[in-house]
Design an enzyme around this catalytic site. Structure first.
Site: not given
Length: 541
Positions: A95, A148, A166, A237-238, A260-261, A400
């Site tokens: 990851y 993203r 993930k 996610e993203d 999760d973000d 990150n």
């Protein structure tokens, strides 16, 4: 091993049944493998040892990432035996930060299919496509549309590395059985023109679909998942902020889902705050927070912090007044006309401020939290200003990968004279300042989403609520020892991630039962329920 399995080359190509060189002599005779493998069998332990030697010979983490990706497709048991032998060592490879480079180069290093790709060109047929996945009873889907990816932007179908990584951590860090996990990429096009002009790009060659067509596509996807996998939890996610926030709002009370973000990042930040307060000796209700970044991560953290403050007796209005957000156009204030709907509840009645260091001086926060994906914005002026205001300033550059961090650990510790309470989104090495060694903590969502998954798996939860994320944050902080705190470490060491995950999963499961959201009967021993559901990487007899 059951006799109802493939044989010969077909067996060696089945990632869940393949043992590679660990097939015994009798198994080789029974399943037509004689002559297809070197003659001397090896144990699983020796296979892991051989792989460790092979990994050590490679020149870069991207090469190690590719080797592990190939291994996952070839021999899933060995892949997880390796990862679970030392999760802390392998997390940065499977990851962040390595996955970021893997996603950027996805089309040029693509090797084997993994997961499901659902293009918007297949509208009206998503249930048909999802039904092609061979494993029935899927319990977890991590899904992205690739817009993203980390702090790297729009990577189109290259974002598939995120769901794959993930879900690998679901298993490696919390024991969720991998056969119930499905990575998904929704391909709605890309606005990355470098990708569109790359002849090797593997996604749809069109601009991203927006508006009603996009919303209808998401609706069809969720409906298809519910029809095929009614107990499935969907982790978003993203996604870009303007899609992530409404998607979560639309579905959080209808299906078992979380982002999760937004929620995972919020929980791990709250866990870090609880850890930091054990060092400073202060109360949550006395803190003031200033965020660098005004996106869904910032609003998610600010919202969860405010909710946690209300549990200590504050009103939501009082709690909200103790958080402020600062984006590319300055402090989020009510007089601004450029705020998105999800940002407006976090706007302050305050005069405009366009310099972050001036915002620090004006608002006098006890903590600054970076979720901007813009590096080096926690500069020396900012850290020194925080240190003038606070005896123990809380400095959390959470962006990150490492190249996007708002500051490094060394910068935070040196510019604060060793007084900063520090955690970051990417890993940093220990730092020595004034003769003392500080161990930076990594506010990694891996402390949250794998145990959330295990708790949901064990309880068959119908929904996921914000209360569960507050419980998770407190549970993570409970695993930080006094010895950890003495080095400045406010998260449990990642060397203890599996034990931490089981503790957090147990606390979340208790909350699920308390809220009557479980589909199974509450046992007398919830920790034992978690233990009974764990995946252990071993070859079947």
């Amino acid at each position: 091993m059951s006799t109802n399995i493939p044989t010969g080359h077909e067996l060696l190509r089945d990632s869940r049944l393949n043992k590679g060189t660990a097939f015994t002599a009798s198994e080789r005779r029974e399943f037509g493998l004689e002559g297809l493998l070197p003659p001397v069998p090896l144990s699983l332990e020796l296979q892991v040892s051989r792989l460790n030697n092979e990994l050590a010979e490679l020149d870069s983490d991207l090469q190690r990432y590719l080797l592990l990706s190939d291994l996952q497709v070839r021999n899933e048991t060995l892949f997880y035996a390796l990862l679970m032998s030392d999760p802390a060592r392998f997390m940065p490879i499977v990851y962040t930060p390595t996955v970021g480079e893997g996603c950027q180069k996805f089309d040029h290093i693509y090797r084997n299919p993994r997961g499901m790709y659902l293009p918007i060109s297949a509208r009206g047929r998503l249930r048909e496509l999802l039904a092609n996945w061979p494993q029935k009873g899927v319990r977890f889907i991590v899904v992205t549309d690739g817009e993203r990816i980390l702090g790297l932007g729009d990577l189109g179908v290259g974002g598939m590395g995120i769901p794959i990584g993930k879900l690998a951590l679901y298993t490696a860090c919390a024991g969720v059985p991998p056969q119930y996990c499905l990575p998904v990429t929704l391909d709605v096009g890309t606005n990355n023109h470098e990708l569109l002009e790359d002849p090797l790009y593997l996604g749809l060659r069109q601009e991203r679909v927006r508006g009603e067509a996009y919303t209808a596509f998401i609706d069809e996807f969720v409906d298809a998942v519910q029809a095929l996998y009614p107990k499935c939890c969907i982790q978003w996610e993203d996604f870009a902020n303007f899609n992530a926030v409404p998607i979560l709002a639309d579905y959080r009370d209808k299906v078992c889902t979380f982002n999760d973000d937004i929620q995972g990042t919020a929980a791990v930040a709250l866990a870090g705050i609880y850890g930091a307060l054990r060092i400073s000796g202060q109360r949550l209700a006395d803190q003031r927070f200033l965020f660098l970044g005004g996106g869904s991560a910032a609003t998610g953290i600010a919202g969860l912090i405010s909710r946690a403050m209300t549990l200590d007796g504050m009103s939501m209005a009082e709690a909200g007044a103790r958080t402020a957000l600062f984006d590319v156009n300055g402090l989020l204030v009510t007089s601004r006309t450029d705020l998105a709907e999800f940002q407006k509840p976090f706007a302050l009645k305050h005069e405009p401020v366009t310099s972050f260091v001036e915002a620090v001086k004006a608002l006098r926060p006890t903590a600054i939290i970076g979720v901007s994906t813009m590096p080096k914005l926690f500069n020396q002026q900012v850290i020194e200003a925080m240190s003038e205001i606070n005896e123990r300033p809380i400095i959390f550059p959470y962006s990150n990968p490492t190249s996007r961090s708002e500051c490094t650990a060394e910068e935070a510790y040196r510019w604060s004279g060793g007084r900063a309470i520090f955690a970051s989104g990417s890993p940093f090495s220990p730092v020595e300042v004034n003769g003392k060694t500080f161990v930076p903590g990594q506010g990694n969502n891996v402390y949250i989403f794998p145990p959330m998954g295990m708790a949901v798996f064990a309880t068959e939860a119908e929904r996921i609520t914000d209360d569960m994320f507050i419980v998770a944050a407190k549970a993570v902080a409970e695993r930080v020892t006094e010895e950890d705190l003495a080095t400045g470490l406010i998260y449990p060491p990642q060397s203890r991630i599996f034990a931490t995950s089981l503790h957090v999963a147990t606390r979340i499961a208790e909350c699920i039962f308390d809220r009557n959201l479980a589909r199974v009967e509450r046992p007398k021993d919830i920790a034992a329920l978690i233990q009974a559901r764990l995946y252990t990487p071993r070859y079947s007899a």
